[in-house]
Every structure is written in structure tokens, then in C-alpha cells.
Design an enzyme around this catalytic site. Structure first.
Site, PDB file in Angstrom:
ATOM      1  N   HIS A  95       0.878  -1.181   0.000  1.00 36.51           N
ATOM      2  CA  HIS A  95       0.000   0.000   0.000  1.00 36.51           C
ATOM      3  C   HIS A  95       0.913   1.229   0.000  1.00 36.51           C
ATOM      4  O   HIS A  95       2.002   1.198   0.583  1.00 36.51           O
ATOM      5  CB  HIS A  95      -0.889  -0.017   1.249  1.00 36.51           C
ATOM      6  CG  HIS A  95      -2.029   0.956   1.151  1.00 36.51           C
ATOM      7  ND1 HIS A  95      -1.853   2.304   1.343  1.00 36.51           N
ATOM      8  CD2 HIS A  95      -3.342   0.775   0.858  1.00 36.51           C
ATOM      9  CE1 HIS A  95      -3.023   2.916   1.174  1.00 36.51           C
ATOM     10  NE2 HIS A  95      -3.946   2.006   0.878  1.00 36.51           N
ATOM     11  N   GLU A 143      -3.915   2.698  -7.307  1.00 35.87           N
ATOM     12  CA  GLU A 143      -4.342   3.759  -6.381  1.00 35.87           C
ATOM     13  C   GLU A 143      -3.373   4.940  -6.445  1.00 35.87           C
ATOM     14  O   GLU A 143      -2.280   4.870  -5.874  1.00 35.87           O
ATOM     15  CB  GLU A 143      -4.311   3.250  -4.929  1.00 35.87           C
ATOM     16  CG  GLU A 143      -5.332   2.227  -4.570  1.00 35.87           C
ATOM     17  CD  GLU A 143      -5.655   2.258  -3.066  1.00 35.87           C
ATOM     18  OE1 GLU A 143      -6.810   1.982  -2.751  1.00 35.87           O
ATOM     19  OE2 GLU A 143      -4.780   2.566  -2.246  1.00 35.87           O
TER      20      GLU A 143
HETATM   21  O1  G3P Z   1      -6.734   1.150   0.617  1.00 36.49           O
HETATM   22  C1  G3P Z   1      -7.749   2.019   0.245  1.00 36.49           C
HETATM   23  C2  G3P Z   1      -7.315   3.356  -0.005  1.00 36.49           C
HETATM   24  O2  G3P Z   1      -6.020   3.724   0.135  1.00 36.49           O
HETATM   25  C3  G3P Z   1      -8.262   4.351  -0.476  1.00 36.49           C
HETATM   26  O3  G3P Z   1      -8.505   5.179   0.588  1.00 36.49           O
HETATM   27  O4  G3P Z   1      -9.751   6.852   1.827  1.00 36.49           O
HETATM   28  O5  G3P Z   1      -9.247   7.217  -0.575  1.00 36.49           O
HETATM   29  O6  G3P Z   1     -10.909   5.495   0.088  1.00 36.49           O
HETATM   30  P1  G3P Z   1      -9.666   6.237   0.465  1.00 36.49           P
END
Ligand code: G3P
Length: 224
Positions: A95, A143
Site C-alpha cells: 500500500h 491507487e
Molecule cells: O486502501 C484504500 C485506499 O487507500 C483508499 O482510501 O480513503 O481514498 O478510500 P480512500
């Protein structure tokens, strides 16, 4: 529970809104949505609560991270064997809030596989996704770190990143499934992500910080 749609992964991170018993409460709300919509929802609780949450739910539970450390004398580390023993089905690794180097990622994917555990490896951008998919984890989650925890989602800000990630995995005949996350706040964010080829989503803050957990999880789960 083997459900076909999804997965919709809820990362509880270390938000105080879900500390202690509250992690069970939010997981129970997720469980209701999973039942109501017949959707595969996976919850990733804080590491110290993984066993507790796993013992109280029929949803699948994923570690937020795991360490490539030895069995036995490795005080304080969270090794894959302990995640399995606590009732987890695998782990998120790399992550952007807990990055790992490529050698460790590779070794962890192999170790998780040997234990029959799932690996979900995060990637910050397309380049990293390409490198990670070569290692054949079960899931790769795209992400962009700058959108994490914001109200601007990957779906609205960087839809082409989802599309290109999907195209890369398809064109290389990869068995690795695509997940996407960062700033997922609305049903529309989820719909766009799924339309662009994502198999599932990874969401945290919009759910954990919602006034009504069931309603928020339901809203995000609906497009599946
Ligand atoms: O692991 C999930 C993530 O990093 C997304 O976080 O708070 O943007 O939904 P968020």
C-alpha cells in the site's frame, strides 16, 4: 462465502472511528450489505483487530500488510502464517502508506500463494502496475496516492488510468484481477470504475467516516 460479484474491499486503516469493538460493528454492517446485494465484500481491519473481527463475521478478512519475517523469533512483525492462523484470507501489500521493495513483494506473493492465501498488491501508477503484474499476484490495486483520502476519485480524476491498467492486464493475458481505489466516494465513482474494467474497488475514508455505515456501504456496493 463464495460470491461471484466483487470484491468490494473496505480498508478500515487505523481510523479511530473503527477502533476496538467498532471494527466489529462496521463489519456487521458490511455483512448485511453483502447479504442484501449478494456481493463479495472483504474487510481489512487494523492488524491488531484482524483475529477478533475474523472470529465475529462470515465475511472474508484481509490483512492491511504483512511482513516477510521468519516464523518464531520475529517479535512484533505480522507474518502471513499468523494472518492465516487468525482467520484471514490473505493480505494487502505495498500500500502506498506502507511501501515495500520489489524483492520483498515477490517473496511475499510466493509465500502467500504457498499458504493458499490471497495477495492484493497496490500500485501507485501504471509503470508500477506493469512491474507488479509480472509477479502474478491475485489482485493488483491501482491507487494514485495523491487522491487517497480525498473527495476526488480515481474514477473522476484519472479514468484513463483504470482503462490503461485494464488494457495492460488483458493484453498480457494476465490472471491478475484489477482493483482500483483512491477517493471513491459515490456510487457513480464505483460505476465508472467497473465500466472501465475494474473487477472491484478498494475504499476506506468515505465509508469509515460516514454517519451511517450501512447506507454508505450499500450506496457504494449498488453498482456491482
Ligand atoms: O486502501 C484504500 C485506499 O487507500 C483508499 O482510501 O480513503 O481514498 O478510500 P480512500
Amino acid at each position: 462465502m463464495n460470491r461471484i460479484k466483487g470484491p468490494f474491499i473496505i480498508n478500515l486503516k487505523n481510523y479511530t472511528e473503527i477502533s476496538g469493538q467498532k471494527a466489529i460493528e462496521i463489519t456487521k454492517e458490511a455483512e448485511k450489505v453483502a447479504m442484501d446485494l449478494d456481493l463479495r465484500i472483504i474487510v481489512s481491519p487494523p492488524q491488531v483487530l484482524l483475529g477478533l473481527v475474523a472470529s465475529k463475521t462470515n465475511l472474508e478478512i484481509l490483512g492491511q500488510h504483512t511482513d516477510f519475517e521468519k516464523i518464531g523469533a520475529s517479535t512484533g512483525f505480522v507474518i502471513p502464517e499468523m494472518i492465516k492462523g487468525a482467520g484471514g484470507i490473505g493480505s494487502i501489500i505495498n500500500h502506498s502508506e506502507h511501501p515495500l521493495n520489489r524483492t520483498i513483494i515477490k517473496k511475499l506473493i510466493e509465500r502467500l500463494k504457498e499458504l493458499d492465501l490471497i495477495s492484493l498488491v497496490c500500485a501507485k501508477n501504471l509503470e508500477e502496475l506493469k512491474l507488479i503484474s509480472e509477479l502474478q499476484p491475485d489482485f493488483v490495486a491501482i491507487e494514485p496516492p495523491e487522491l487517497i483520502g480525498t473527495k476526488r476519485s480515481i474514477s473522476s480524476e484519472k479514468p484513463s488510468l483504470i482503462k490503461e491498467s485494464f488494457e495492460h492486464l488483458s493484453s498480457t493475458n494476465s490472471k491478475t484481477k484489477l482493483i482500483c481505489g483512491a477517493g471513491i466516494n459515490t456510487s457513480e465513482d464505483v460505476r465508472v470504475a467497473l465500466d472501465l474494467g475494474s473487477n472491484g474497488i478498494l475504499a476506506a475514508s468515505s465509508i469509515v467516516k460516514a454517519d451511517n455505515w450501512y447506507n454508505k456501504i450499500y450506496e457504494l456496493a449498488k453498482p456491482f
